[in-house]
Motif scaffolding. Structure first.
Motif, mmCIF file in Angstrom:
data_model
loop_
_atom_site.group_PDB
_atom_site.id
_atom_site.type_symbol
_atom_site.label_atom_id
_atom_site.label_comp_id
_atom_site.label_asym_id
_atom_site.label_seq_id
_atom_site.Cartn_x
_atom_site.Cartn_y
_atom_site.Cartn_z
ATOM 1 N N GLY A 125 74.271 37.437 37.159
ATOM 2 C CA GLY A 125 74.054 36.721 38.412
ATOM 3 C C GLY A 125 73.270 35.450 38.190
ATOM 4 O O GLY A 125 72.329 35.410 37.389
ATOM 5 N N ARG A 126 73.677 34.389 38.886
ATOM 6 C CA ARG A 126 73.040 33.084 38.697
ATOM 7 C C ARG A 126 71.571 33.101 39.132
ATOM 8 O O ARG A 126 70.672 32.661 38.414
ATOM 9 C CB ARG A 126 73.779 32.007 39.502
ATOM 10 C CG ARG A 126 75.290 32.083 39.503
ATOM 11 C CD ARG A 126 75.929 31.687 38.220
ATOM 12 N NE ARG A 126 77.371 31.629 38.376
ATOM 13 C CZ ARG A 126 78.241 31.761 37.390
ATOM 14 N NH1 ARG A 126 77.819 31.943 36.152
ATOM 15 N NH2 ARG A 126 79.544 31.698 37.603
ATOM 16 N N ARG A 127 71.302 33.606 40.328
ATOM 17 C CA ARG A 127 69.947 33.542 40.871
ATOM 18 C C ARG A 127 68.970 34.367 40.050
ATOM 19 O O ARG A 127 67.821 33.953 39.840
ATOM 20 C CB ARG A 127 69.940 34.019 42.322
ATOM 21 C CG ARG A 127 70.725 33.143 43.286
ATOM 22 C CD ARG A 127 70.637 33.684 44.696
ATOM 23 N NE ARG A 127 71.129 35.048 44.785
ATOM 24 C CZ ARG A 127 70.705 35.946 45.660
ATOM 25 N NH1 ARG A 127 69.753 35.632 46.516
ATOM 26 N NH2 ARG A 127 71.215 37.156 45.690
ATOM 27 N N ARG A 128 69.412 35.527 39.589
ATOM 28 C CA ARG A 128 68.509 36.386 38.813
ATOM 29 C C ARG A 128 68.100 35.712 37.511
ATOM 30 O O ARG A 128 66.913 35.704 37.135
ATOM 31 C CB ARG A 128 69.201 37.716 38.524
ATOM 32 C CG ARG A 128 68.343 38.708 37.745
ATOM 33 C CD ARG A 128 69.103 40.006 37.548
ATOM 34 N NE ARG A 128 69.470 40.596 38.843
ATOM 35 C CZ ARG A 128 70.343 41.588 38.988
ATOM 36 N NH1 ARG A 128 70.944 42.089 37.925
ATOM 37 N NH2 ARG A 128 70.608 42.062 40.174
ATOM 38 N N VAL A 129 69.058 35.132 36.805
ATOM 39 C CA VAL A 129 68.762 34.478 35.538
ATOM 40 C C VAL A 129 67.829 33.286 35.747
ATOM 41 O O VAL A 129 66.858 33.092 35.002
ATOM 42 C CB VAL A 129 70.070 34.042 34.851
ATOM 43 C CG1 VAL A 129 69.791 33.128 33.661
ATOM 44 C CG2 VAL A 129 70.864 35.265 34.391
ATOM 45 N N MET A 130 68.096 32.483 36.768
ATOM 46 C CA MET A 130 67.261 31.314 37.020
ATOM 47 C C MET A 130 65.850 31.713 37.441
ATOM 48 O O MET A 130 64.858 31.137 36.978
ATOM 49 C CB MET A 130 67.909 30.441 38.098
ATOM 50 C CG MET A 130 69.239 29.826 37.681
ATOM 51 S SD MET A 130 70.020 28.837 38.982
ATOM 52 C CE MET A 130 69.061 27.331 38.882
ATOM 53 N N SER A 131 65.728 32.713 38.301
ATOM 54 C CA SER A 131 64.417 33.136 38.780
ATOM 55 C C SER A 131 63.546 33.640 37.632
ATOM 56 O O SER A 131 62.357 33.302 37.536
ATOM 57 C CB SER A 131 64.589 34.223 39.844
ATOM 58 O OG SER A 131 63.338 34.623 40.351
ATOM 59 N N LEU A 132 64.122 34.427 36.738
ATOM 60 C CA LEU A 132 63.367 34.951 35.597
ATOM 61 C C LEU A 132 62.925 33.825 34.661
ATOM 62 O O LEU A 132 61.811 33.840 34.137
ATOM 63 C CB LEU A 132 64.207 35.978 34.836
ATOM 64 C CG LEU A 132 64.439 37.314 35.549
ATOM 65 C CD1 LEU A 132 65.411 38.181 34.745
ATOM 66 C CD2 LEU A 132 63.121 38.056 35.761
ATOM 67 N N ALA A 133 63.810 32.845 34.465
ATOM 68 C CA ALA A 133 63.473 31.729 33.584
ATOM 69 C C ALA A 133 62.324 30.904 34.157
ATOM 70 O O ALA A 133 61.398 30.506 33.430
ATOM 71 C CB ALA A 133 64.701 30.853 33.367
ATOM 72 N N PHE A 134 62.348 30.641 35.459
ATOM 73 C CA PHE A 134 61.278 29.856 36.079
ATOM 74 C C PHE A 134 59.959 30.624 36.061
ATOM 75 O O PHE A 134 58.882 30.035 35.879
ATOM 76 C CB PHE A 134 61.646 29.485 37.513
ATOM 77 C CG PHE A 134 62.913 28.681 37.640
ATOM 78 C CD1 PHE A 134 63.364 27.893 36.577
ATOM 79 C CD2 PHE A 134 63.672 28.718 38.803
ATOM 80 C CE1 PHE A 134 64.537 27.148 36.678
ATOM 81 C CE2 PHE A 134 64.830 27.972 38.917
ATOM 82 C CZ PHE A 134 65.270 27.198 37.852
ATOM 83 N N LEU A 135 60.022 31.931 36.260
ATOM 84 C CA LEU A 135 58.816 32.753 36.189
ATOM 85 C C LEU A 135 58.191 32.666 34.802
ATOM 86 O O LEU A 135 56.966 32.524 34.657
ATOM 87 C CB LEU A 135 59.159 34.200 36.536
ATOM 88 C CG LEU A 135 58.020 35.221 36.425
ATOM 89 C CD1 LEU A 135 56.897 34.878 37.391
ATOM 90 C CD2 LEU A 135 58.544 36.634 36.693
#
Length: 416
Positions: free
Chosen positions: A296-306
């Motif tokens: 999923g796009r949002r999950r990958v991006m959210s984890l990276a920003f965290l």
């Protein structure tokens, strides 16, 4: 076009886009960081002035990303790539003869505009060829865009010592032009029956909508126009994400070398922090694009920003080259994820028909606001507080955490 020719031309299109985007990526993410200390010495300016170089580059991105997306629909993808390559090469010549920081700003603006005419068409083209693997192919192009700087940052330093500033810039102009035109030759658009059928289905769907006919649930997910996209909540959360994560990520391109020098490292060692950032900024794009297709796009991006937020909070504790390089690499991974996964996320949410224009509009946030809030503000704060990096790292870490929350709000809108 038979299937074998189609597969071969699709592969060549990806290779061509990667070749074309290499030098614009190296100049965008590597050149300012390596040259910043030299420009300060040449033109007798401070960190704030050299940090503003990124502001002018991103301002051009904010203006021309949307226009590049619009114009490629009218003039074609290959012509836009050729235009971008010509402008990038001319920019190198301008940088070679810079006699003031103002001319460096002019180079930065021209280089930012030029990168738009290569990056947007390249992303559009590879997703057209491989619509079922948008994350992987757009991640591949984005990987080369970011990885180029990791490869070339130390080489820029060697070239500077070997050729001098002016001759190095002229050599870069020739290399950019030669490689870019070769890449544009292979970057051919699809013209097979599949595209024709897709266009016919799209036109039929538009007719049904105009006539008020009932359509299936799957057909309701038609591509949105630019105007429709601007009226969605998801677009503005994505726009906010680009401000926050963009500012946090791009700041490292100008902070890394200076931070290394503040630790007492020689220039060759300090540049390795920038290299670590650009290494994951590049290679991480392929990985994040690949995993976004599956997780999923949002999950990958959210984890990276965290992860980037945590890395920034830990930076004040880093007192040596290895630790600093690892933390910079985490920030680079986050920055690369922003670029590689946002593209297929835009295509998923709003469709591919107007992808270039819509994705270009997201860059307006990055171009006009991420630059002032990131590198420019960071540079002036460093000048004001005597080179203390801690406040800068803390507020950039907060930006990353807020971006992790913002991207979770981006969902595919109804397309009726």
């Amino acid at each position: 076009m038979n299937q074998n020719n189609g597969e071969r031309n699709g592969a060549l299109a990806i290779i061509g886009c990667c070749i074309a985007i290499f030098w614009p990526g190296a100049l965008t993410f590597g050149f300012p960081g390596v040259m910043a200390s030299l420009w300060q010495e040449m033109f007798h300016v401070g960190s704030g002035a050299t940090g503003s170089t990124i502001f002018f580059m991103l301002s051009a991105v904010g203006i021309f990303m949307f226009l590049a997306g619009r114009w490629q629909e009218r003039y074609g993808i290959r012509r836009m790539i050729i235009l971008g390559i010509l402008l990038t090469s001319i920019g190198c010549i301008l940088a070679a003869f810079a006699n003031s920081i103002t001319m460096v700003y002019a180079w930065a603006f021209l280089n930012g505009a030029a990168s738009c005419f290569v990056y947007i068409p390249a992303l559009t083209l590879v997703q057209q060829w491989y619509p079922q693997r948008k994350g992987l192919v757009s991640g591949t192009v984005s990987m080369v865009f970011g990885l180029a700087a990791a490869i070339m940052s130390p080489v820029f330093g060697l070239m500077l010592n070997a050729f001098g500033y002016r001759n190095m810039s002229l050599v870069l102009a020739v290399l950019t032009l030669t490689a870019g035109l070769l890449g544009a030759y292979f970057a051919r658009e699809r013209d097979d029956e599949t595209i024709k059928r897709q266009n016919e289905m799209r036109d039929a769907l538009k007719r049904q909508i105009r006539e008020g006919n009932e359509i299936d649930k799957d057909e309701q997910r038609r591509p949105l126009t630019v105007s429709e996209t601007l009226h969605t909540r998801s677009f503005w959360f994505l726009w906010t994400t680009w401000i926050l994560a963009g500012a946090a990520g791009v700041s490292m391109t100008v902070l890394s070398t200076g931070y290394g020098l503040s630790l007492g490292l020689p220039l060759e060692g300090a540049v390795l922090i920038l290299t670590a950032f650009n290494l994951t900024n590049g290679t991480g794009r392929l990985a994040s694009g690949y995993f976004s297709d599956r997780l999923g796009r949002r999950r990958v991006m959210s984890l990276a920003f965290l992860a980037a937020g945590l890395a920034y909070f830990l930076f004040p504790l880093a007192g040596d080259l290895p630790t600093s390089a690892i933390l910079a690499a985490v920030v680079g991974l986050s920055f690369g994820t922003l670029f590689s996964v946002s593209a297929p996320l835009v295509a998923d949410c709003f469709g591919l028909d107007h992808f270039g224009a819509i994705f270009g509009l997201t860059f307006a946030a990055y171009g006009f606001l991420a630059g002032p809030l990131g590198p420019t503000l960071s540079g002036y704060l460093l000048d004001l507080n005597g080179g203390n990096f801690i406040p800068i790292f803390l507020y950039l870490g907060a930006f990353s955490l807020l971006a992790a929350l913002s991207i979770r709000q981006v969902v595919s809108p109804e397309r009726r």
